[in-house]
Enzyme design. Structure first.
Site, mmCIF file in Angstrom:
data_model
loop_
_atom_site.group_PDB
_atom_site.id
_atom_site.type_symbol
_atom_site.label_atom_id
_atom_site.label_comp_id
_atom_site.label_asym_id
_atom_site.label_seq_id
_atom_site.Cartn_x
_atom_site.Cartn_y
_atom_site.Cartn_z
ATOM 1 N N ASP A 109 -25.934 3.196 -10.228
ATOM 2 C CA ASP A 109 -24.740 3.158 -11.086
ATOM 3 C C ASP A 109 -25.086 2.523 -12.428
ATOM 4 O O ASP A 109 -26.054 1.772 -12.537
ATOM 5 C CB ASP A 109 -23.640 2.314 -10.417
ATOM 6 C CG ASP A 109 -23.173 2.926 -9.109
ATOM 7 O OD1 ASP A 109 -23.336 4.141 -8.932
ATOM 8 O OD2 ASP A 109 -22.652 2.167 -8.269
HETATM 9 N N1 URA Z 1 -24.829 1.668 -4.042
HETATM 10 C C1 URA Z 1 -23.956 1.519 -5.056
HETATM 11 O O1 URA Z 1 -22.768 1.301 -4.834
HETATM 12 N N2 URA Z 1 -24.413 1.634 -6.310
HETATM 13 C C2 URA Z 1 -25.706 1.851 -6.613
HETATM 14 O O2 URA Z 1 -26.068 1.916 -7.796
HETATM 15 C C3 URA Z 1 -26.612 1.994 -5.557
HETATM 16 C C4 URA Z 1 -26.153 1.890 -4.276
#
Ligand code: URA
Length: 236
Positions: free
Chosen positions: A103
């Site tokens: 993310d």
């Molecule tokens: N899980 C998440 O919620 N975000 C990420 O970036 C990776 C795993």
């Protein structure tokens, strides 16, 4: 390709360092010392030895990045900065792309490559590639959370997560979560299933390869031969 460029692209030494080493006879091409590293070689056909170590030519490039917050895991975006902007101009020409997504606000280990087949293998659910994340949550996780992660958490949309592992720190508000799959916002949604929220998330390992702690956020380095072998072992 110029030899010094080849050596620096493999991440073995900078052009300046290799010039120094070549002067003292540390760079051989097909067994013969070369002192002028501006000469061109064909890396697919010629053997380059650097300080006694034979360099392995790879058609593909593999990089580890310590992703900072604020960057999108993509090669382009109409509004936001993307992770490939953090690479050198030279690497950008080689069209690397991220293996999987983190993310925008997640930091930590991201592998980038232009080896589409290997990337596909590493992302395929059938290979169960493990990824470790360090997280901090808004509130402590309840007793029994460990078993729920192990048995498979059901997300709000009904998706049943595969077996995962959580090792909590004493305060139960932070710890390490290991996943072998990668659904959208997966950790945030797993933690949300306890009416809680993730406030910090960092990937600390991918396929058993740990994040190089000498890389500051935004910095990258080439993967070593040993790390590339680990990734390739998943394709066997
Ligand atoms: N899980 C998440 O919620 N975000 C990420 O970036 C990776 C795993």
């Amino acid at each position: 390709m110029r030899i010094d460029k080849y050596i620096s692209e493999l991440g073995v030494a900078s052009r300046k360092e290799s010039a120094k080493i070549a002067k003292s006879g540390g760079v051989l091409v097909d067994g013969v010392p070369v002192r002028d590293l501006s000469i061109h070689i064909d890396p697919e056909r010629q053997r380059v030895t650097f300080q006694g170590r034979e360099l392995t030519y790879s058609k593909f490039t593999y990089v580890m990045l310590n992703k900072p917050a604020g960057y999108v895991s993509a090669t382009e975006d109409s509004k936001l900065p993307v992770v490939t902007e953090l690479l050198s101009d030279e690497l950008r020409k080689r069209e690397l792309f991220p293996v999987g997504r983190l993310d925008k606000d997640t930091v930590g280990l991201m592998i980038l490559t232009n080896d589409g087949v290997l990337a596909h293998t590493l992302l395929s659910p059938k290979h169960h590639v493990a990824k470790d994340y360090y997280f901090k949550a808004d509130e402590p996780l309840p007793n029994g959370a460990e078993e729920k992660f192990r048995d498979g958490i059901t997300l709000a949309d009904g998706y049943e997560c595969k077996e995962a592992k959580i090792v909590l720190e004493e305060n139960r508000m932070s710890g390490i979560i290991t996943l072998t799959e990668g659904k959208y916002h997966q950790i945030k949604r797993m933690v949300a299933s306890f009416d809680n929220a993730v406030v910090y998330l960092k990937r600390i390992s991918f396929a058993t390869i740990p994040l190089d702690t000498s890389l500051a956020e935004g910095q990258w380095r080439y993967l070593t031969d040993e790390e590339i072998d680990i990734l390739r072992s998943f394709a066997k």
